[in-house]
Design a protein around this motif. Structure first.
Motif, short mmCIF file in Angstrom:
data_model
loop_
_atom_site.label_atom_id
_atom_site.label_comp_id
_atom_site.label_asym_id
_atom_site.label_seq_id
_atom_site.Cartn_x
_atom_site.Cartn_y
_atom_site.Cartn_z
N ARG A 157 12.60 13.93 -2.86
CA ARG A 157 11.64 14.95 -3.29
C ARG A 157 10.22 14.35 -3.34
O ARG A 157 9.25 14.98 -2.92
N GLY A 158 10.12 13.15 -3.83
CA GLY A 158 8.82 12.48 -3.89
C GLY A 158 8.27 12.20 -2.50
O GLY A 158 7.06 12.32 -2.27
N LYS A 159 9.16 11.83 -1.56
CA LYS A 159 8.71 11.58 -0.19
C LYS A 159 8.19 12.85 0.45
O LYS A 159 7.18 12.82 1.17
N VAL B 63 4.34 13.26 1.81
CA VAL B 63 4.01 13.68 3.17
C VAL B 63 3.16 14.95 3.15
O VAL B 63 2.19 15.08 3.90
N GLU B 64 3.50 15.89 2.27
CA GLU B 64 2.71 17.12 2.17
C GLU B 64 1.28 16.82 1.75
O GLU B 64 0.34 17.42 2.28
N ASN B 65 1.11 15.89 0.80
CA ASN B 65 -0.25 15.50 0.39
C ASN B 65 -1.01 14.84 1.53
O ASN B 65 -2.20 15.10 1.73
N GLY C 233 0.80 -1.22 0.00
CA GLY C 233 0.00 0.00 0.00
C GLY C 233 0.83 1.26 0.00
O GLY C 233 1.82 1.39 -0.73
N ALA C 234 0.42 2.20 0.86
CA ALA C 234 1.06 3.51 0.92
C ALA C 234 2.53 3.39 1.32
O ALA C 234 3.37 4.14 0.83
N GLN C 235 2.84 2.44 2.19
CA GLN C 235 4.23 2.28 2.62
C GLN C 235 5.11 1.88 1.44
O GLN C 235 6.22 2.39 1.28
N ALA C 236 4.63 0.97 0.59
CA ALA C 236 5.40 0.55 -0.57
C ALA C 236 5.60 1.71 -1.53
O ALA C 236 6.70 1.90 -2.07
N ILE C 237 4.56 2.49 -1.72
CA ILE C 237 4.67 3.66 -2.60
C ILE C 237 5.69 4.64 -2.02
O ILE C 237 6.58 5.13 -2.72
N PHE C 238 5.59 4.90 -0.72
CA PHE C 238 6.48 5.85 -0.06
C PHE C 238 7.94 5.41 -0.19
O PHE C 238 8.82 6.20 -0.52
#
Length: 128
Positions: free
Chosen positions: A29-31, A35-37, A18-23
């Protein structure tokens, strides 16, 4: 011969999902953007919750039609109405009793409305 240092079986960690894999697949920069989203979603949910709570009102009306009190979500008096002739028909002690009783009734209505919202508070936050 048995091994003098037996190694206990270690569970194999499962790959993130899930979100952890995406993170974990993002660069720095993507991280930061991720986090901002997430924070934006949390702030938006909290803003919706605050707006919903701030709309709560509790109103109580005297059965004699003499007094009406409306309280806001924090217990502040929003509206207070008293019949102009009430002071001539009731003593100050009777009016005090009516006002106190109606204020308590209005506060109970506020608390009941808040309780309904509070039971579903997590609905205002993004899924974990």
């Amino acid at each position: 011969m048995t091994n003098p240092n037996p190694v206990a079986a270690q569970p194999v960690p499962s790959p993130p999902q899930g979100a952890q894999a995406i993170f974990e697949s993002l660069d720095d920069r993507g991280k930061i953007g991720f986090v901002e989203n997430e924070l934006d979603d949390i702030y938006n949910g909290l803003d919706r919750l605050i707006r919903k709570l701030s709309k709560i009102k509790g109103t109580a009306k005297d059965p004699d039609g003499v007094i009406e009190i409306t309280l806001g979500c924090d217990g502040r008096i929003i509206e207070f109405w008293m019949d102009e002739g009430a002071a001539g028909r009731f003593t100050h002690l009777q009016l005090e009793e009516k006002i106190n009783s109606l204020t308590a009734d209005a506060w109970e209505a506020v608390q009941a409305a808040r309780s309904k919202i509070e039971t579903n508070m997590l609905d205002y936050l993004p899924p974990a």
